[in-house]
Design a protein around this motif. Structure first.
Motif, short mmCIF file in Angstrom:
data_model
loop_
_atom_site.label_atom_id
_atom_site.label_comp_id
_atom_site.label_asym_id
_atom_site.label_seq_id
_atom_site.Cartn_x
_atom_site.Cartn_y
_atom_site.Cartn_z
N GLN A 8 0.84 -1.19 0.00
CA GLN A 8 0.00 0.00 0.00
C GLN A 8 0.87 1.24 0.00
OE1 GLN A 8 -3.44 -0.11 2.66
NE2 GLN A 8 -2.74 -2.13 3.29
N ARG A 9 0.37 2.30 -0.59
CA ARG A 9 1.06 3.58 -0.61
C ARG A 9 0.36 4.49 0.39
NH1 ARG A 9 4.04 3.77 -5.31
NH2 ARG A 9 4.25 6.02 -5.41
N THR A 10 1.14 5.08 1.29
CA THR A 10 0.59 6.00 2.28
C THR A 10 1.42 7.27 2.25
OG1 THR A 10 -0.02 4.11 3.66
CG2 THR A 10 -0.06 6.28 4.70
N THR A 11 0.77 8.40 2.09
CA THR A 11 1.47 9.68 2.11
C THR A 11 1.40 10.25 3.51
OG1 THR A 11 0.93 10.06 -0.20
CG2 THR A 11 1.61 11.98 1.08
N GLN A 18 6.51 16.01 2.80
CA GLN A 18 5.65 14.87 2.48
C GLN A 18 6.50 13.72 1.95
OE1 GLN A 18 2.43 15.96 -0.15
NE2 GLN A 18 1.06 15.90 1.61
N TYR A 19 6.13 12.51 2.38
CA TYR A 19 6.79 11.29 1.94
C TYR A 19 5.72 10.27 1.59
CZ TYR A 19 10.80 13.36 4.30
OH TYR A 19 11.80 14.20 4.68
N THR A 20 5.97 9.50 0.55
CA THR A 20 5.10 8.38 0.23
C THR A 20 5.81 7.11 0.67
OG1 THR A 20 4.13 9.55 -1.64
CG2 THR A 20 3.87 7.17 -1.61
N VAL A 21 5.16 6.39 1.57
CA VAL A 21 5.73 5.17 2.11
C VAL A 21 4.98 3.99 1.47
CG1 VAL A 21 6.15 3.83 4.21
CG2 VAL A 21 6.22 6.35 4.29
N VAL A 22 5.75 3.06 0.91
CA VAL A 22 5.16 1.89 0.27
C VAL A 22 5.53 0.67 1.11
CG1 VAL A 22 5.07 0.49 -1.82
CG2 VAL A 22 5.41 2.97 -2.00
N PRO A 26 -0.67 -1.52 7.36
CA PRO A 26 -1.86 -0.69 7.12
C PRO A 26 -1.52 0.80 7.20
CG PRO A 26 -2.23 -2.27 8.91
CD PRO A 26 -0.79 -2.36 8.53
N PRO A 27 -2.23 1.63 6.45
CA PRO A 27 -1.97 3.07 6.47
C PRO A 27 -2.01 3.67 7.87
CG PRO A 27 -3.40 2.54 4.64
CD PRO A 27 -3.25 1.28 5.45
N THR A 28 -2.89 3.18 8.73
CA THR A 28 -2.96 3.72 10.10
C THR A 28 -1.65 3.50 10.84
OG1 THR A 28 -3.99 1.67 10.85
CG2 THR A 28 -5.46 3.52 10.37
#
Length: 89
Positions: A8-11, A18-22, A26-28
């Motif tokens: 999942q990709r979470t910004t 800002q960073y996008t974490v892959v 879970p995003p939470t």
């Protein structure tokens, strides 16, 4: 067949960036981790207001790993104590 977790990709925003974490978490979870990193950076910045962002990030990493290592040591001690109490040594 083995079950495959979907990445999942979470910004997230850490220290104004800002960073996008892959990853598989879970995003939470990712957002909680990012928030903790942000808080730690801000805490260290209060004590060292003249640090540039790179040094601040490195000091934050050192502090977090130090805390992690201490927790691992406490965990190991607790496991050894539990084994002694239950006779599983």
């Amino acid at each position: 067949m083995t079950e495959r977790k979907v990445k999942q990709r979470t910004t997230v925003t850490i220290y104004g960036q800002q960073y996008t974490v892959v990853g598989h978490e879970p995003p939470t979870h990712v957002m909680e981790v990012a928030q903790m990193v942000d808080e730690k950076m801000r805490e260290i910045r209060k004590r060292n207001p003249y640090l540039d962002t790179t040094r601040l990030a490195v000091l934050t990493a050192v502090n977090v790993v130090d805390e992690y290592k201490k927790l691992l040591e406490e965990h190991e001690k607790a496991l050894k104590q539990l084994k002694r109490m239950t006779g599983d040594e």
